[in-house]
Design an enzyme around this catalytic site. Structure first.
Site, mmCIF file in Angstrom:
data_model
loop_
_atom_site.group_PDB
_atom_site.id
_atom_site.type_symbol
_atom_site.label_atom_id
_atom_site.label_comp_id
_atom_site.label_asym_id
_atom_site.label_seq_id
_atom_site.Cartn_x
_atom_site.Cartn_y
_atom_site.Cartn_z
ATOM 1 C CG ASP A 1 -0.387 -0.533 2.463
ATOM 2 O OD1 ASP A 1 0.850 -0.678 2.528
ATOM 3 O OD2 ASP A 1 -1.140 -0.796 3.412
ATOM 4 C CD GLU B 1 -3.457 4.044 7.210
ATOM 5 O OE1 GLU B 1 -4.466 3.927 7.941
ATOM 6 O OE2 GLU B 1 -2.378 3.481 7.438
HETATM 7 C C1 LIG Z 1 -2.956 -1.289 9.593
HETATM 8 C C2 LIG Z 1 -3.810 -0.120 9.896
HETATM 9 O O1 LIG Z 1 -3.499 0.634 10.794
HETATM 10 N N1 LIG Z 1 -4.891 0.063 9.119
HETATM 11 C C3 LIG Z 1 -5.859 1.080 9.359
HETATM 12 C C4 LIG Z 1 -6.995 0.940 8.385
HETATM 13 C C5 LIG Z 1 -7.979 2.077 8.487
HETATM 14 C C6 LIG Z 1 -9.366 1.729 8.087
HETATM 15 C C7 LIG Z 1 -10.357 2.872 8.194
HETATM 16 N N2 LIG Z 1 -9.848 4.142 7.806
HETATM 17 C C8 LIG Z 1 -10.871 2.928 9.619
HETATM 18 O O2 LIG Z 1 -10.368 3.700 10.448
HETATM 19 O O3 LIG Z 1 -11.810 2.191 9.946
HETATM 20 C C9 LIG Z 1 -6.385 0.949 10.793
HETATM 21 O O4 LIG Z 1 -6.725 2.003 11.362
HETATM 22 O O5 LIG Z 1 -6.460 -0.156 11.344
#
Ligand SMILES: CC(=O)N[C@@H](CCC[C@H](N)C(=O)O)C(=O)O
EC number: 3.5.1.47
Length: 376
Positions: free
Chosen positions: A69, A128
């Protein structure tokens, strides 16, 4: 690739973090590098700000996918590092600069040391938010080179460099963003009885939300509701007409996500009555859980155990990843790569150790070779 070169790439990328679907400079940087190392066995396609690179194998029976990513976060960097972000209010605080660098290192390895199968490197935007994996998978470009299996890594600040962790089955949670708008009536701070104070309503909502998980969920079925941002009001002596809460919901199964949303909607209806206001709920982008294929994890574990690195069984985590959408359709797995930072993911001081770049390139390259030597 030498560690010095990997570090230089990582630092270049670290300086230019961009938010989801705005990663134009990042794409330009990646494309320049990819074109420089490409041979006639390499094909390149772009999709929005993302890139797909196919390296033809010597005697291909399948296409092996590797995904990185590429987006950053809206966080102001506080590391004080010499190669800190030059983009105000944006930072690679989730390690995607590492993810991209490792993918480039593995890409170079596969170009220089051809394997039997085709390899498709997927540089995916907007992990993200708002989520690039799902729309990218629907694209003609992705479908043209759709891999038969796929894997990816995520940096893990809590593990030492050289430690690699994964697990079969559920690795990351189902996620949903959460946006709650409160609409009331503002006015003079001295006359609260003439207003509908949305700072108070939102504050009280935050406290109530804490009970949703503790009182509505089966204790053996974990969930998280986090409000990460609140905004309301303009000045100290006026009552706020509106307020906005921004957060995220995490659950270990899709049904629990539905239950929590229903509970929040009921709570919002109650608040509308008790605070005499209007509340709008929006769930933004939603990601499907990351569920690892056990055969691929077994194979990967064996690859790590034959290397100089250490394999650990990971616990499932409440982090989310839109890579879950890819794993829903394509067998594969995700793993954690230890980067040993005293500050965690999404922290403005995240400082992963760059030695982990070499570990990542070696293990990804080795795994690509190993999958290629297998029938499945
Ligand atoms: C690995 C990681 O930190 N991924 C993010 C993915 C975000 C998803 C979305 N924007 C949300 O906040 O639900 C995470 O915050 O886990």
């Amino acid at each position: 690739m030498e560690l010095a070169e990997l570090k230089e790439i990582r630092r270049d990328l670290h300086r230019i973090p961009e938010l989801g679907f705005q990663e134009w400079k990042t794409q330009e940087y990646l494309l320049r590098f990819i074109h420089d190392i490409a041979t006639d066995r390499v094909l390149i396609q772009t999709w929005k700000t993302g890139i797909l690179v196919k390296v033809s194998g010597l005697n291909p029976k399948k296409k092996i996918g590797y995904r990185a990513d590429i987006d950053g976060l809206p966080i102001e960097e506080l590391t004080g590092s010499a190669f800190a972000s030059t983009h105000e209010g944006k930072m690679h605080a989730c390690g995607h600069d590492f993810h991209m660098t490792i993918a480039l290192g593995a890409l170079k390895y596969v170009i220089e040391h051809p394997i039997q199968d085709d390899v498709v490197f997927v540089f995916q935007p907007a992990e993200e938010g708002p989520g690039g994996a799902f729309p990218m998978m629907q694209s003609e470009e992705f479908q043209r080179w759709k891999p038969d299996c796929i894997f990816a890594l995520h940096v893990a600040p809590e593990y030492s460099v050289g430690t690699i962790a994964s697990k079969p089955g559920l690795l990351f949670a189902n996620t949903s963003e959460l946006y709650i708008d409160f609409i009331g009536k503002g006015g003079h701070a001295a006359f609260p009885h003439l207003t509908k104070d949305m700072a108070v309503a939102a504050g009280s909502f935050i406290s109530q939300v804490q009970h949703v998980v503790s009182r509505s969920m089966d204790p053996q079925d974990s969930a998280v509701v986090t409000i990460g941002k609140m905004s309301s009001g303009h000045v100290q002596n006026a009552i706020a007409e509106t307020a906005r809460l921004e957060g995220t919901i995490r659950t270990l199964n899709p049904e629990a996500m539905t239950r929590i949303k229903q509970k929040l909607e009921k709570m919002a209806q109650g608040f509308e009555i008790s605070h005499d206001c209007e509340i709008k709920l929006d769930y933004g982008s939603n990601y499907y859980q990351v569920y690892n294929d056990s055969d691929y994890v077994q194979l990967f574990k064996a690859v790590v155990e034959q290397s100089e690195f250490t394999y650990l069984g990971a616990k499932k985590a409440m982090t989310g990843e839109d890579f879950g959408f890819m794993l829903k359709e394509i067998p594969g797995f995700m793993f954690w790569l230890g980067v040993d930072s005293p500050y965690g993911l999404h922290n403005a001081k995240l400082s992963p150790k760059e030695e982990a770049l070499g570990v990542g390139v070696k293990i990804v390259s080795q795994m690509l070779k190993t999958i290629s030597s297998k029938e499945y």
